[in-house]
Design a protein around this motif. Sequence first.
Motif, PDB file in Angstrom:
ATOM      1  N   TYR A  88       0.841  -1.206   0.000  1.00  0.00           N
ATOM      2  CA  TYR A  88       0.000   0.000   0.000  1.00  0.00           C
ATOM      3  C   TYR A  88       0.874   1.252   0.000  1.00  0.00           C
ATOM      4  CZ  TYR A  88      -2.108   3.960   2.416  1.00  0.00           C
ATOM      5  OH  TYR A  88      -2.471   5.226   2.777  1.00  0.00           O
ATOM      6  N   CYS A 100       0.589   3.767  -3.083  1.00  0.00           N
ATOM      7  CA  CYS A 100      -0.198   4.967  -2.766  1.00  0.00           C
ATOM      8  C   CYS A 100       0.636   6.112  -2.203  1.00  0.00           C
ATOM      9  CB  CYS A 100      -1.313   4.617  -1.775  1.00  0.00           C
ATOM     10  SG  CYS A 100      -2.467   3.370  -2.387  1.00  0.00           S
ATOM     11  N   ARG A 101       1.827   5.840  -1.701  1.00  0.00           N
ATOM     12  CA  ARG A 101       2.694   6.895  -1.155  1.00  0.00           C
ATOM     13  C   ARG A 101       4.108   6.764  -1.728  1.00  0.00           C
ATOM     14  NH1 ARG A 101      -1.640   8.118   0.061  1.00  0.00           N
ATOM     15  NH2 ARG A 101      -2.558   8.664   2.084  1.00  0.00           N
ATOM     16  N   VAL A 153      -7.851  -0.090  -1.151  1.00  0.00           N
ATOM     17  CA  VAL A 153      -7.351   1.281  -1.272  1.00  0.00           C
ATOM     18  C   VAL A 153      -6.424   1.405  -2.482  1.00  0.00           C
ATOM     19  CG1 VAL A 153      -5.979   3.090  -0.150  1.00  0.00           C
ATOM     20  CG2 VAL A 153      -7.565   1.711   1.204  1.00  0.00           C
ATOM     21  N   ILE A 154      -5.573   0.384  -2.694  1.00  0.00           N
ATOM     22  CA  ILE A 154      -4.672   0.380  -3.853  1.00  0.00           C
ATOM     23  C   ILE A 154      -5.475   0.391  -5.155  1.00  0.00           C
ATOM     24  CG2 ILE A 154      -3.021  -1.027  -5.150  1.00  0.00           C
ATOM     25  CD1 ILE A 154      -1.884  -1.938  -2.426  1.00  0.00           C
ATOM     26  N   GLN A 209      -8.530   1.410  -5.600  1.00  0.00           N
ATOM     27  CA  GLN A 209      -9.214   2.707  -5.721  1.00  0.00           C
ATOM     28  C   GLN A 209      -8.259   3.769  -6.247  1.00  0.00           C
ATOM     29  OE1 GLN A 209     -10.469   4.520  -1.991  1.00  0.00           O
ATOM     30  NE2 GLN A 209     -12.380   5.208  -2.936  1.00  0.00           N
ATOM     31  N   GLN A 210      -7.028   3.746  -5.739  1.00  0.00           N
ATOM     32  CA  GLN A 210      -6.013   4.712  -6.165  1.00  0.00           C
ATOM     33  C   GLN A 210      -5.674   4.535  -7.638  1.00  0.00           C
ATOM     34  OE1 GLN A 210      -4.634   7.013  -4.196  1.00  0.00           O
ATOM     35  NE2 GLN A 210      -2.726   7.645  -5.206  1.00  0.00           N
ATOM     36  N   ARG A 230      -8.500   5.549 -10.003  1.00  0.00           N
ATOM     37  CA  ARG A 230      -8.653   7.000 -10.056  1.00  0.00           C
ATOM     38  C   ARG A 230      -7.728   7.597 -11.121  1.00  0.00           C
ATOM     39  NH1 ARG A 230      -7.836   9.311  -4.361  1.00  0.00           N
ATOM     40  NH2 ARG A 230      -9.687   8.024  -4.006  1.00  0.00           N
TER      41      ARG A 230
END
Length: 311
Positions: free
Chosen positions: A124, A128-129, A221-222, A224-225, A228
């Motif tokens: 993640y 994401c970061r 979350v990954i 979704q990122q 997007r």
Amino acid sequence: MVGMMNDSTGGDFILVGFSDQPKLEKILFVVILISYLLTLLGNTAIILVSHLDPKLHTPMYYFLTNLSLVDLCLTTSIVPQLLWNLRGPAKTITPIGCAIQLCVSLALGSTECVLLAVMAFDRYAAVCRPLHYATFMHPRLCQTLVGVAWVSGLGNTLIQGTITLQLPLCGHRRLYHFMCEVPAMIKLACVDIHANEIQLFVASLVLLLLPLGLILISYAVIAQQVLRIRSSQAWQKAMRTCGSHILVVTLFYSTITAVYIQPNNSYAHSQGKFITLLYTVVTPTLNPLIYTLRNKDMKGALKRLLGKDPR
């Protein structure tokens, strides 16, 4: 204290295993021996390569090294005894050997559950970061997360293992399994084990389903990122980053949850021991293959160490 391990009148435990299928035993002996040798080779290679190649001194390979160490120890706590029992008529294991096998395999299996969740958190952070990954996943945090995984496994063993081994054993010592594992062991007790089954279910919720839930949240979350961004390149990069871990999680959790979440169902049928065989023998063999075949960094490091890649 009267318990399974200090009742000296009953002698050794009998691991029935696959003795009702002699032809299958011979096939399993060869398959498991080859699988074990590949496990030793593959996981030892990952540990050595990750340690020797400076380019692999990253959080991902630090976690992968610990996963390989867990897999090495887990299979070694089970397979030598299993091979010994498969090759001849003797299917016994001493009470001390049974206690050690139960505690070690339980601790390492629990550690792997938490460690896979830690690795999902790392993936993640990487996806994401990415700009803050190096500062976010600093060495102290990585060591702390790995420490939590190992302590969780040890704590689970101290609780479940102690409770299981203290159960009184009044009858036979025949385990209809190939190893000393909690769901099979509690069936030997001559007292009501309903409370033990509830305790096992609660522990499984905490150390199986909670880490699995965190893994699913991380990948949600990954996803979704990545969605997007709406880029095929971003999706491909995310799959390269996470694909190996997703495969490993799927292999491990799809089998171990079947045994520990509903132990009555899985152990009421012969499939229980085959399911256990998958996550204790097969998965540790496949993990190194998955991470090396799908990983350019690992393949590059192997080539450099073998002198085939001067870069």
